[in-house]
Design a protein around this motif. Structure first.
Motif, short mmCIF file in Angstrom:
data_model
loop_
_atom_site.label_atom_id
_atom_site.label_comp_id
_atom_site.label_asym_id
_atom_site.label_seq_id
_atom_site.Cartn_x
_atom_site.Cartn_y
_atom_site.Cartn_z
N SER A 172 1.06 -1.16 0.08
CA SER A 172 0.04 0.00 -0.06
C SER A 172 0.85 1.29 -0.05
O SER A 172 0.60 2.33 -0.51
N GLU A 173 2.10 1.22 0.75
CA GLU A 173 2.84 2.40 0.75
C GLU A 173 3.59 2.60 -0.69
O GLU A 173 3.70 3.88 -1.06
N GLU A 174 4.03 1.73 -1.38
CA GLU A 174 4.65 1.66 -2.63
C GLU A 174 3.69 2.11 -3.85
O GLU A 174 4.07 2.40 -5.06
N GLY A 175 2.47 1.61 -3.48
CA GLY A 175 1.39 1.99 -4.47
C GLY A 175 1.57 1.06 -5.79
O GLY A 175 1.06 1.53 -6.92
N SER A 176 2.10 -0.02 -5.52
CA SER A 176 2.54 -1.03 -6.58
C SER A 176 1.32 -1.99 -6.99
O SER A 176 1.60 -2.49 -7.75
N VAL A 177 0.27 -1.98 -6.28
CA VAL A 177 -0.91 -2.45 -6.58
C VAL A 177 -2.18 -1.79 -6.77
O VAL A 177 -2.22 -0.57 -6.14
N PRO A 178 -2.89 -1.95 -7.84
CA PRO A 178 -4.12 -1.07 -7.97
C PRO A 178 -5.14 -1.43 -6.71
O PRO A 178 -5.30 -2.79 -6.31
N ARG A 179 -5.64 -0.31 -6.12
CA ARG A 179 -6.48 -0.53 -4.77
C ARG A 179 -7.62 0.11 -5.17
O ARG A 179 -7.74 0.92 -5.79
N LYS A 180 -8.68 -0.63 -4.53
CA LYS A 180 -10.04 -0.15 -4.51
C LYS A 180 -10.34 0.53 -3.13
O LYS A 180 -9.95 0.11 -2.30
N PRO A 181 -10.95 1.82 -3.42
CA PRO A 181 -11.01 2.53 -2.13
C PRO A 181 -12.21 2.13 -1.26
O PRO A 181 -13.08 1.46 -1.73
N GLN A 210 -14.37 5.16 11.74
CA GLN A 210 -13.43 6.21 12.49
C GLN A 210 -11.95 5.90 12.06
O GLN A 210 -11.19 6.35 11.84
N THR A 211 -11.91 4.49 12.01
CA THR A 211 -10.48 3.75 11.84
C THR A 211 -10.38 3.47 10.15
O THR A 211 -9.59 2.47 9.90
N CYS A 212 -11.03 3.78 9.46
CA CYS A 212 -11.05 3.40 7.82
C CYS A 212 -9.73 3.25 7.44
O CYS A 212 -8.85 4.27 7.45
N ALA A 213 -9.28 2.31 6.62
CA ALA A 213 -7.96 2.04 6.28
C ALA A 213 -7.79 2.95 4.83
O ALA A 213 -6.60 2.95 4.08
#
Length: 177
Positions: free
Chosen positions: A132-141, A147-150
């Motif tokens: 998730s930090e590298e942004g190397s994978v397509p992510r769905k929102p 309150q603790t949403c990732a």
């Protein structure tokens, strides 16, 4: 965009069985083939369940509710879920994926679980955090609104070779149970 979901018709007590996440049980190769055939916007999710055995081996089960399923396929993800998934065996080594109320649930409340298999936003694994930090994978929102949403749905790249995660537009897979 239309959202599906499931709400409790009546109050559900903590610890109560709610439903099974039912579907076709797949082998690794078929799960990989099906997930690669999906478009990023497809709403179907193949769940990957990983259990660590006492002798150090890892047991994997892949369940696809697309063609054979039940109400469990319409349960949404939440970073603060009110359900927890537990693999249960009944006369078989293949687990049935039972969803239980993790808290008391009020009538009318949406039923949801954490697609990653974590509960109450336990920190992600090192690999999940790195991806998730590298942004190397397509992510769905993630739209759970907790309150603790990732901010993104959990993503499991185990069905894709490392090179594929750079170029594929892949849907998330729920499940590290």
């Amino acid at each position: 965009m239309e959202w599906w979901g499931v709400r409790a018709l009546q109050a559900v007590a903590e610890g109560s069985f709610v439903c099974e996440y039912a579907g076709e049980v797949l082998g690794f190769a078929e799960a990989r083939r099906r997930i690669r055939a999906q478009a990023a916007q497809d709403p179907n999710y193949i769940i990957a369940v990983r259990e660590h055995l006492h002798d150090g081996r890892l047991m994997e089960t892949f369940v696809d509710p697309m063609y054979i399923g039940n109400v469990g396929r319409f349960l949404n993800h939440s970073c603060e879920p009110n359900l927890v998934m537990v693999p249960v065996r009944v006369d078989s080594m293949v687990p049935r994926l039972a969803l239980f109320a993790a808290i008391d649930i009020s009538a009318g409340e949406e039923l949801c679980y954490d697609y990653s298999g974590r509960f109450r936003n336990v920190p992600p694994t090192e690999g999940e955090q790195k991806a998730s930090e590298e942004g190397s994978v397509p992510r769905k929102p993630c739209f759970c609104g907790s309150q603790t949403c990732a901010a993104f749905l959990p993503w499991d790249g185990s069905l894709f070779p490392a090179a594929d995660t750079q170029s594929q537009s892949c849907p998330e897979l729920p499940g590290h149970t």
